[in-house]
Design an enzyme around this catalytic site. Structure first.
Site, mmCIF file in Angstrom:
data_model
loop_
_atom_site.group_PDB
_atom_site.id
_atom_site.type_symbol
_atom_site.label_atom_id
_atom_site.label_comp_id
_atom_site.label_asym_id
_atom_site.label_seq_id
_atom_site.Cartn_x
_atom_site.Cartn_y
_atom_site.Cartn_z
ATOM 1 N N CYS D 59 0.818 -1.211 0.000
ATOM 2 C CA CYS D 59 0.000 0.000 0.000
ATOM 3 C C CYS D 59 0.855 1.266 0.000
ATOM 4 O O CYS D 59 2.079 1.227 0.055
ATOM 5 C CB CYS D 59 -0.928 -0.005 1.214
ATOM 6 S SG CYS D 59 -0.035 0.122 2.770
ATOM 7 N N ALA D 62 3.211 1.769 2.878
ATOM 8 C CA ALA D 62 4.436 0.979 2.711
ATOM 9 C C ALA D 62 5.410 1.683 1.778
ATOM 10 O O ALA D 62 6.622 1.661 1.984
ATOM 11 C CB ALA D 62 4.087 -0.417 2.192
ATOM 12 N N ARG D 93 12.067 -3.752 6.135
ATOM 13 C CA ARG D 93 12.754 -3.446 4.890
ATOM 14 C C ARG D 93 14.206 -3.250 5.251
ATOM 15 O O ARG D 93 14.543 -2.644 6.246
ATOM 16 C CB ARG D 93 12.179 -2.192 4.242
ATOM 17 C CG ARG D 93 12.542 -2.103 2.786
ATOM 18 C CD ARG D 93 11.755 -1.015 2.092
ATOM 19 N NE ARG D 93 12.580 -0.354 1.107
ATOM 20 C CZ ARG D 93 12.768 -0.823 -0.129
ATOM 21 N NH1 ARG D 93 12.137 -1.888 -0.518
ATOM 22 N NH2 ARG D 93 13.559 -0.174 -0.969
ATOM 23 N N HIS D 192 5.278 6.545 -2.783
ATOM 24 C CA HIS D 192 6.544 7.138 -3.209
ATOM 25 C C HIS D 192 6.326 8.602 -3.585
ATOM 26 O O HIS D 192 7.111 9.467 -3.206
ATOM 27 C CB HIS D 192 7.112 6.406 -4.426
ATOM 28 C CG HIS D 192 7.309 4.946 -4.213
ATOM 29 N ND1 HIS D 192 7.215 4.029 -5.224
ATOM 30 C CD2 HIS D 192 7.593 4.220 -3.101
ATOM 31 C CE1 HIS D 192 7.423 2.816 -4.754
ATOM 32 N NE2 HIS D 192 7.667 2.910 -3.465
#
Lengths: 457, 543, 457, 543
Positions: D59, D62, D93, D192
């Site tokens: 999503c 994330a 991550r 992003h």
């Protein structure tokens, strides 16, 4: 720690430093403890018996009873017959075993006591009660090693006890080799899963890992019975696990009672366990049950999941020949790199076999029988490894070199898990993978710089 | 019935009952009811173990290499024989030690052996031994090498002493051997004697360097199990007393070579080292007396006696200060624990002095020692040294060398015997040991070289709250729901000596006698009544 | 590592730092995976499903499939009915499960999607194939924790599926709580040993520790079948292990089908396992077999042998409430000292229960629900402990404080043993003792001065 | 049939076959046969995942917190929402990092969250957030705090930006929020973009301190997985090129605030950060071009292009020296491994640029990439940036803010666009990206947002020697006997960038494609013929 050990390796022909073996009698004692209502008897100076009992006790953390002929200088000069006869009388009277398993020591061997003659004499003199048995094996401390002693005692069971009643029964003899009580239990569990009727001899499970129930049982509810030992002559097959520890007894049984045998490696790792399972399957003309296949599949899964960490992991390992054969094969299966493999037990044939196991993937592996931990340590100083495996004594090397250590073999005096969980079988394989990865990752979690500590593997 | 079970005589009969006649007679002599503690009865100690009896005892090699010489960390120890003996004595006795200086090697971490093979048995092992010594020298360059003979060595006739002498000459370091074959004597005790002789011949007196200290003593018969020697040293240091050598726990070769420079020898384990005390007195004039740093009373008494020996007011006062300070720390611990231990019972079967000394610790805790005995002691350890002249030397002891020691012409210090004499006249006792039985309560059981069978019976009859014993008995005892404290290894705890050690011991015994783990032994479905289905299956309970 | 963590503890009311819990939906997903041919479905944004699948995969190192309604902003505004219906159609068509287990997320909860209505609509619209099922549970992430989600999913199985056919069968329902697949297998093995016919629900063994056989099976040969879930209504007893994870489902079943229940603690440690075994025994009116008694006796033996090392061992532990209840009880049984016990899951009742468990031996133990690892870490800085236990995230604390660490609970992302070996049962107890002693002694063997390194323990 | 399995069109049909009609149509647009690599066909990228499809996608949260901002180690990150989102993004991550100075705190080791409870949902969470910020400040005194909104936050209407602004004023440190609710957009990609906007608004340009270095660049879209950024930095340092900021792998807050002082931006992951490159060019005039440090050819080309950009002979020569030296090390590794990897096949389904870049590494190894696709990329990442003007903005993208950026009045450096223009005239390209499909072989499969079902089919049909994917697929793939290299986490290996990284990758792939572990999967009793009893039990094989 071990501050005298340098990287300069000098040839030694006379001095053993930090041995990777001990002497025969303890093996005979361990094997005899795997017989129901059996008293192991050490024919020699009482120190031998004390040492063996102490070490077996420290390893198993369970009572280990055995008797001794308590030689003094007189017996050493005049022979041990009187001592042994007194001992037999006392043992049957006080401790009431069904059978006494006499093994010799270097002392009685050098004197040359004729044990069969003494047993015969004892029988004639009526000090062996009706229905009770005394058997013997020769276990000279100056030949072979503790594993030889185990093999000799197993062979003696066959020599003295196995009988052919004439009718072959649908039973398989399984000789487990020198493995832990938990391993013996696992070997039985697998045989039961495959659905084979079997006699396991010897069987130290429930004897040297006896439950705590608030009482002391000198002869716990475990061990191969004498009836079973006798019946082995009527089985249609012997599966002997461990060529060194079990091979001779299997051969003797074939000679004596015409029971054919398959001598397999100890079922440690995938392929060696497969061979054991397959041998059972073929023997029982049965199929491998789904539950066992799934155990196998879980082991394969774990190997495959961990293979990036196991790949080319450089391992130095010492121990007993049968253990090493299977463990090194397993290391090769999982993609690790056995770098140096050491046993204290003499054995040129074993060295050759090991070369073959590693020929394809690790042709440069060092294999040495009749060697010692000190040599291995020096070698490691010259050749980096990632992991050491061996018995408790190896931990000093691991500490000195700050290397991960996995305990494996005999004796393990300073941990408890080996009592409870098998190393053999597919479950044992998973345990080994766990132990190896734990050891390697515990060190990484501790020592890696912050930025290399991983949350996941 | 006695207070804690059957009366001792009945219990003794019960234990003996099962034995064959000859064994019964033999064991009967080694099992006494302590009817009159002030005048102990004669016990059949230091006699052969009957073959076939499950005994705690080990052998002469174990007593010599394992106990007395083995702990000297900077001697390189080589066992001459098949691999087993060297293997089993490798780090298995808990002689902890620290090297004295960087670069030194602690050889106790190593097991070295000639690993005799069949051809050595047939053709002799002397060449193998000489080669092994050479290889050891080349590998480690030790200051001294010690060689131990195992059973076959004596039988095949290897002359280890000649080999050692030759190699000593060749290499220029001290090399000496011990003929401590396992069959010598009747227990470890023979090995102690052999070891004492060797230490005396090959080490004592080698270094006459003066020791700068006001009060210089040696502790004999203290093996630093669990750090006992360090606790004793800590306390003595506080008092201003300097230990030259502790024979032989945590000690260095050099310290032993120099220890004849002491003013006084005090003896902890009488059994294993009284030979040494005697010989050093004869050769150098150093007087000795028995001390006991196990238990608060013994520790205080021993400190005071040492101070009195030196006689300086300053020292005497300092000792009292130290005692007061240490007691202030340990007393609250003991007071708390005693609320739980009072009236509990113990039995002790171990070693050659611990079965005696540890009674003091149990006494501190107000616990009753109902039975005790040694593994390898002699009559004097039970009955006191006054019995020494009456002990008959039997065949097994006769073959252990008795060194003939005379006063050293140059180094015998005549002032010492004079001082000793003067002190004795004031009532001070030397070369004394009252033995275990005098200290034990009336009608307790005294059992020498207790057998497995007797131990089982004892527990059945008395179910003591704790037993002090060794590794071979430990799990037998504990299977019966009785905690066992190993008094050889301290179960890898300790120290138990001195003041802090006493506190450690109290805590350990408190833990062990208060544990609830044994209550877990019975599953709830075996609990009476509450679990109806349980009755169906009594067979599985003891399975 | 964790260099910002100081010993100064400030009260926090709003900021969670290093949580000891996660949110509900992953628990529902885990439970649903324990049903044969079941597709867990996450009704919400696809990130939730991705996160849950990733974490379960990293923990189990096995495939974890689940679907999502893949909400975008539109669905968040207009409701998720269209998404769910499309999902149901796709799932049955493509992946062919027998049942879809829908759970909600905070997103669909806040929107207020009426899942039963959507399911009903889907059925009416014919997108649920004949004989296939869709069930649901509400798992709002802002209440309870992952354990609550597990419990809710289990309750949903009962609500949707359990039926009374009228005739009570001689079968016991066992609800295992949130334990590992290996634990579920052990719970079954014990029930089989005691000789009780049972239904275990859910059952992730063979699903999330599926064997490697060279093939991929979206629905492995494992999990509770729908037929079994239905039949639970006819069992004569439910044994619910873990009050938080299993209690609600057991209560629901009693309410719905009148099946009485015993809610027990998870069978970790001696007494809790005893209670499970005893409940089975009483249920089956049978006897505990000797083999199981011997396992028990071996555990007692190991505890007694190790008690000097376990005695007063100071332990800081965090995890999930049911796990902690039993593990802390076990620590008390073995003589260790739980010093601080932390869970992220809210629960005042649990705190009270824990106080009772430790009242006699450790009245000063700190118990905190709705707390976090950061608090535990700070507390440790003020109060020395000898050992930390918890999931993988705790290893950073252990590293920072240089303390031995035993992994326990969920998730374990960085080791493999939890996949293979149970923590429940008597064998599990031995494993825990091994893990604890290994951790403590590995550190000692490494760090103690030379003269304190012991050969034997 | 193609060389490695069925031809791509057949395979595509086979994969689509099972889908319901609508799904088939949707997925059909995202699955192409790369028929004409030079002129890529239009792919349905960056579109919604069909509900019920098992997807790799995550999503917006994330993508924003997990990928772009999360790795900045000295920002204190607070997730505003229920506990799960903060929990799952905690260290999962693999952004590795080193603190710059003793005393700093690496906040990546912490997971901080407002742990929203039901009453916050009902009554609003703004107070909780403000209190959490205060508590975080009191506890850690960070230089900056970043707040991330999760799904419910947007729905209940918490105004995180106002709370951040107020707390920023109160505490005097930089505090800012991201409205990256999980339902925004269709994948991580939305996150992003949101992250880029926030970094640009709240960090870029805050610190104008001059940077002393001859050649100053930023690396954009490099997240230092497995230490990739450090390998790139190592190589650039050897060349004499200085990196101010790596956005955002192993980077510090201060470096980001200062990174507008660079001469040049080079872009690794085009998808996640092209916004930033564009905005920095508009505001400060810094030109950018695409580079690729994955694979030897890409690395060499990228180094040379950077050198050419600066145009100094000294730098150009130095770059050639470095390349020669590095190649001398890596070439023998590759030459050896290539003997085993030549002709083997791979498929790559991951991320937003890795599925492209890693093809270079497989090409180096002479392996064939038979299929590839991204998890969350847009059309330009497949077809190249020349397609940008033709992309229709759909509803899911439209709601992501597009910042309007203009030239900074004082800090826009006009010399840079001039230099760019001059270079462009000589054939140098800027702001370019050719996309993945142009590089792929003809008739390979291009699959966007591959589903579980398609992956299974692909393996059944092609059984590639290795697949690059993520954690959710890994064990699915490996159960089928195909090794899977995780290209998000590198399976906790790496680095794979640069020269040394390439060697690491070759070794890992060599190991994986040579492993014998899969052969163990079949038990000997299932081997054909040799084990007679095996035939009885085929049912257990797949059990």
């Amino acid at each position: 720690m071990l501050d005298g050990t340098t990287s300069e390796i000098r040839e030694r022909k006379a001095l053993r430093i930090n041995p990777a073996k001990t002497c025969q009698p303890i093996g005979a004692m361990y094997a005899a403890l795997g017989i129901n209502k059996c008293m192991p008897h050490s024919h020699g100076s009482q120190g031998c018996c004390a040492y063996h009992r102490s070490q077996l006790t420290r390893h198993h953390k369970d009572p280990v009873v055995a008797t001794t002929s308590s030689f003094t200088e007189g017996a050493s000069v005049f022979g041990g017959m009187a001592n042994l006869k007194t001992a037999i009388n006392n043992i049957f009277t006080i401790y009431e075993p069904d059978i006494i398993a006499v093994h010799t020591t270097c002392l009685s061997e050098v004197i040359g006591d004729d044990i069969p003659m003494i047993i015969k004499k004892s029988a004639e003199d009526g000090i062996i009660p009706e229905g009770k048995l005394v058997i013997h094996t020769n276990t000279p401390s100056f030949a072979g090693s503790h594993v030889t002693g185990f093999a000799n005692q197993c062979t003696a069971f066959v020599k003295y006890l196995a009988e052919s009643a004439g009718e072959t029964k649908n039973v398989v003899n399984i000789m487990p080799g020198w493995v832990e009580p938990a391993d013996m239990r696992e070997i039985k569990r697998i045989a039961e899963m495959v659905g084979v009727e079997y006699i396991l001899a010897p069987d130290t499970s429930d004897v040297l890992d006896s439950p705590h129930d608030g009482k002391y049982h000198m002869y716990p509810d475990g061990g191969t019975t004498i009836a079973q030992l006798k019946a082995m002559g009527d089985s249609f097959l012997t599966i002997a696990l461990g060529p060194l520890a079990s091979g001779p007894a299997a051969t003797e049984l074939e000679k004596k009672c015409k029971v054919p045998n398959k001598v397999l490696e100890l079922p440690i790792g995938v392929k060696a366990t497969d061979e054991y399972v397959n041998a059972l399957r073929l023997a029982g003309d049965t199929t491998v049950p789904s539950a066992l296949e799934k155990e196998r599949g879980r082991l394969i899964d774990m190997i495959s999941d961990m293979s990036q960490y196991l790949h080319n992991l450089r391992v130095a390992i010492f121990g007993d020949p049968d253990h090493l054969t299977s463990m090194v094969s397993f290391l090769v299966e999982m993609g690790a790199k056995p770098m140096i493999v050491i046993t204290g037990t003499p054995g040129k044939k074993w060295e050759t076999k090991m070369q073959e196991i590693c020929a394809e993937t690790n042709p440069d592996t060092q294999f040495l029988a009749f060697s010692d931990i000190h040599y291995m340590h020096q070698w490691i100083k010259n050749n980096p490894v990632d992991l050491i495996m061996g018995n408790t004594f190896g931990k000093y090397v691991a500490r000195t070199e700050n290397l991960p250590y996995v305990r494996f073999g005999f004796p393990i005096l300073d941990r408890v898990g080996h009592r409870a969980f098998p190393t053999v079988g597919y479950a044992g394989g998973m345990r080994i993978i766990e132990k190896i990865t734990d050891a390697v990752f515990d060190k990484r979690d501790r020592e890696d710089p912050d930025h290399e500590v991983e949350l996941v593997l | 019935m006695g207070r804690y079970g059957p009366d001792a005589a009945t219990a003794r009969e019960e234990m003996l009952k099962v034995y064959p006649r000859k064994t019964q007679r033999k064991r009967g002599k080694q099992m006494l009811v302590n009817e009159n503690p002030a005048t102990p009865a004669e016990i059949g100690a230091n006699s052969r173990t009957v073959p076939g009896i499950i005994t705690q005892r080990g052998c002469s090699y174990a007593g010599c290499k394992g106990v007395v010489i083995g702990p000297i960390y900077d001697i390189l120890h080589i066992t001459h024989g098949p691999i087993g003996c060297g293997w089993y004595s490798w780090l298995s006795r808990r002689n902890i030690t620290k090297i004295r200086a960087d670069g030194e090697v602690n050889f106790l971490q190593y097991s070295m052996s000639t690993d005799m093979q069949e051809d050595h048995i047939v053709f002799g092992g002397e060449k193998q031994l000489a080669a092994a010594i050479q290889e050891a020298y080349d590998e480690f360059h030790p200051k001294a090498i010690s060689v131990y003979a195992t059973c076959p060595v004596g039988l095949i006739g290897d002359d280890i002493h000649t080999v050692c002498r030759q190699m000593k000459e060749k290499l220029g370091i001290n090399i000496f051997g011990f003929s401590c074959e396992g069959y010598k004597g009747v227990s470890q005790s023979a090995g102690h004697h052999i070891a004492n002789n060797g230490v005396f011949k090959h080490m004592i007196g080698l270094d006459d360097s003066p020791v700068e200290a006001k009060y210089k003593i040696n502790i004999l018969g203290e093996y630093n199990i669990g750090g006992d020697a360090w606790e004793i040293d800590r306390v003595l240091k506080l008092c201003g007393i300097h230990i030259i050598g502790t024979l032989s726990g945590g000690v260095s070769y050099d310290e032993i070579c120099n220890c004849h420079m002491a003013d006084l020898n005090v003896v902890m384990c009488h059994r294993s080292i009284n030979y040494m005390a005697e010989m050093m007195e004869e050769k150098f004039g150093i007087p000795w007396f028995k001390v006991n740093f196990i238990g608060l009373e013994g520790t205080k008494k021993s400190l005071r006696k040492i101070a009195q020996y030196f006689g300086d007011k300053e020292l005497i006062d300092r000792v009292e200060e130290v005692i007061a300070a240490e007691m202030a720390e340990v007393r609250p611990v003991l007071d708390d624990i005693r609320t739980r231990t009072t009236g509990k019972t113990a039995a002790l079967f171990v070693g050659g002095s611990r079965a005696h000394h540890y009674q003091d610790l149990f006494n501190d805790m107000d616990m009753q020692v109902i039975a005790a005995g040694y593994e390898f002691a002699h009559r004097d350890d039970y009955e006191g040294r006054d019995v020494l002249p009456h002990i008959k030397i039997d065949a097994d002891s006769r073959n252990i060398e008795e060194l003939v020691v005379t006063a050293d012409e140059t180094r015998f210090d005549a002032a010492k015997p004079e001082k000793k004499k003067a002190l004795e006249e004031s009532g001070f006792t030397f070369s004394d040991y009252e033995g275990m039985m005098r200290q034990m309560a009336k009608d307790t059981l005294v059992i020498d070289d207790i057998s497995h069978h007797e131990m089982e019976k004892l527990i059945e009859m008395y179910h003591p709250d704790v037993i002090g014993s060794g590794i071979k008995d430990k799990y037998v005892i504990e299977k019966m729901g009785v905690p066992c404290k190993q008094l050889h290894s301290y179960d890898y705890g300790g120290p138990y000596a001195g003041f802090k050690g006493a506190a450690n011991f109290y805590k350990d015994i408190d833990r062990m006698t208060s544990t609830k783990v044994w209550k877990l032994a019975r599953a709830p479905w075996h609990e009476g009544g509450s679990a109806p289905a349980a009755e169906k299956e009594p067979a599985t309970a003891g399975a």
